[in-house]
Design a protein around this motif. Structure first.
Motif, PDB file in Angstrom:
ATOM      1  N   ARG A 266       0.873  -1.196   0.000  1.00 39.14           N
ATOM      2  CA  ARG A 266       0.000   0.000   0.000  1.00 39.14           C
ATOM      3  C   ARG A 266       0.895   1.226   0.000  1.00 39.14           C
ATOM      4  NH1 ARG A 266      -3.714   1.084   4.576  1.00 39.14           N
ATOM      5  NH2 ARG A 266      -4.004   2.940   3.327  1.00 39.14           N
ATOM      6  N   ASP A 267       0.594   2.194  -0.847  1.00 38.60           N
ATOM      7  CA  ASP A 267       1.484   3.359  -0.959  1.00 38.60           C
ATOM      8  C   ASP A 267       1.668   4.072   0.381  1.00 38.60           C
ATOM      9  OD1 ASP A 267      -1.130   4.309  -1.003  1.00 38.60           O
ATOM     10  OD2 ASP A 267      -0.662   5.996  -2.322  1.00 38.60           O
ATOM     11  N   ASP A 268       0.599   4.148   1.170  1.00 36.26           N
ATOM     12  CA  ASP A 268       0.671   4.848   2.456  1.00 36.26           C
ATOM     13  C   ASP A 268       1.681   4.205   3.404  1.00 36.26           C
ATOM     14  OD1 ASP A 268      -2.005   4.792   1.189  1.00 36.26           O
ATOM     15  OD2 ASP A 268      -2.428   6.381   2.642  1.00 36.26           O
ATOM     16  N   ASP A 269       1.921   2.900   3.223  1.00 37.39           N
ATOM     17  CA  ASP A 269       2.823   2.181   4.131  1.00 37.39           C
ATOM     18  C   ASP A 269       4.282   2.245   3.685  1.00 37.39           C
ATOM     19  OD1 ASP A 269       0.572   1.429   5.533  1.00 37.39           O
ATOM     20  OD2 ASP A 269       0.369  -0.487   4.488  1.00 37.39           O
TER      21      ASP A 269
ATOM     22  N   THR B 161      -7.810  11.161   4.475  1.00 37.70           N
ATOM     23  CA  THR B 161      -6.749  10.238   4.908  1.00 37.70           C
ATOM     24  C   THR B 161      -5.462  11.015   5.154  1.00 37.70           C
ATOM     25  OG1 THR B 161      -6.486   9.739   2.549  1.00 37.70           O
ATOM     26  CG2 THR B 161      -7.492   8.059   3.876  1.00 37.70           C
ATOM     27  N   TYR B 162      -5.539  12.334   5.072  1.00 40.68           N
ATOM     28  CA  TYR B 162      -4.348  13.186   5.244  1.00 40.68           C
ATOM     29  C   TYR B 162      -4.518  14.177   6.390  1.00 40.68           C
ATOM     30  CZ  TYR B 162      -3.165  11.220   0.754  1.00 40.68           C
ATOM     31  OH  TYR B 162      -2.883  10.335  -0.246  1.00 40.68           O
ATOM     32  N   PRO B 163      -4.718  13.687   7.644  1.00 36.64           N
ATOM     33  CA  PRO B 163      -4.997  14.598   8.755  1.00 36.64           C
ATOM     34  C   PRO B 163      -3.881  15.617   9.010  1.00 36.64           C
ATOM     35  CG  PRO B 163      -4.495  12.392   9.555  1.00 36.64           C
ATOM     36  CD  PRO B 163      -4.679  12.277   8.065  1.00 36.64           C
TER      37      PRO B 163
HETATM   38 ZN    ZN Z   1      -3.014   5.983  -1.044  1.00 39.04          ZN
END
Ligand code: ZN
Ligand code: PRP
Length: 287
Positions: A53-56, A120-122
């Motif tokens: 996952r890109d976020d990880d 998803t970008y707090p």
């Molecule tokens: Zn993403």
């Protein structure tokens, strides 16, 4: 002893997946695609590819689970991990934007006061709100942010926008841009010498591919009387190649031009008497 391999993490599906794979393939690195796979190995380059996952990815690179990774700058800024950004990759361009219902009357950031914003970008969103002196409630959710207003979970969202079709299909309109982003190559801050050497080889190939993508090879016929003027329009890598044509008084000129200056130069070449202009793509460019 097994020989050193460079471990690269790329997005397993989503906006960056196809272009990340294409970049590696254009760099001459062959491997099997990662559909339903966590990792694969290159056949002809000392590299292992992890699909995540890109976020990880920033976390995995910080922890040296992967040595390098391809992610959007948006994720780098949000996650704030100890990774080094090596190179902008020229794809995955998008923006992090605030969007509200299409029929809302939005008259500036004050609209967001005391509203609920799903994202998803707090980190990035709260930075934006602080800068604008707005107090609002941030709802951190992990996916499908665009449906939040429709189901009454939020009044507004902040999410990535690329083509804008996700917003459009969900009856939302973009009202503020928080940041622009594109894909970048990141690395763990301390790579050992062996990995560093492989990374240098990869970077050399990436830069050659990247440069070639933005450059075209141009061939044209020029009357000798205007050669000087035409050559001055075409600096080329060193200087243009000039070959005599069978027809007396004419030459064939070969050079390279940058994509950005391209149309401008073509106009000028035509007015200088150039004919039979051919423009062809370049696969790799070694400087
Ligand atoms: Zn993403
Ligand atoms: C982003 C974002 C939207 C979509 C916007 O998802 O969350 O869903 O792209 O693109 P569009 O404007 O072209 O419709 P991403 O590919 O980053 O996947 P992820 O949210 O699963 O990480």
């Amino acid at each position: 002893m097994p020989s050193t391999k460079l471990k690269i993490a790329i997005q397993k599906s989503g906006r960056l997946y196809d272009d990340s794979l294409k970049l590696l393939k254009d760099c001459g690195i062959d491997f099997k695609d990662g559909i339903n796979k966590l990792k694969t190995e290159a056949d002809n380059f000392p590299m292992e590819v992890f699909f995540l996952r890109d976020d990880d990815i920033p976390q995995y690179v910080e922890d040296a689970v992967a040595d390098i990774g391809i992610v959007g700058e948006n994720v780098i800024y949000e996650k704030n991990k100890k990774v080094t950004v090596m190179e902008k990759l020229g794809f995955g361009k998008c923006r992090l934007s605030v969007a509200v219902g299409r029929n809302e009357r939005y008259d500036g950031p004050a609209y967001l006061s005391n509203k609920r914003i799903a994202t998803t970008y707090p980190v990035l969103v709260s930075g934006f709100l602080q800068k604008k002196n707005i107090i609002a409630e941030i709802h951190e959710i992990s996916g499908s942010v665009e449906i939040a207003p429709g189901i009454g979970l939020a009044d507004a969202i902040a999410d990535l926008v690329s083509s804008g079709s996700t917003l459009f299909m969900n009856g939302l309109k973009e009202v503020e841009t928080i940041l622009h982003s594109e894909a970048v190559l990141i690395r763990h801050p301390n790579l050992d010498a062996g990995r560093h050497e492989i990374l240098e080889k990869l970077l050399f190939r990436i830069r050659s591919v990247h440069k070639a993508r933005h450059t075209k090879y141009i061939l044209l016929n020029a009357p000798n009387a205007n050669l000087k003027e035409i050559i001055s329009l075409l600096p080329g890598m060193k200087s243009p190649t000039v070959l005599p044509l069978a027809e007396p008084g004419w030459s064939s000129v070969h050079s390279v031009v940058n994509e950005n200056e391209f149309w401008d130069i073509i106009e000028k070449l035509k007015s200088a008497g150039a004919q039979g202009i051919l423009v062809v793509p370049i696969e790799k460019m070694i400087l």
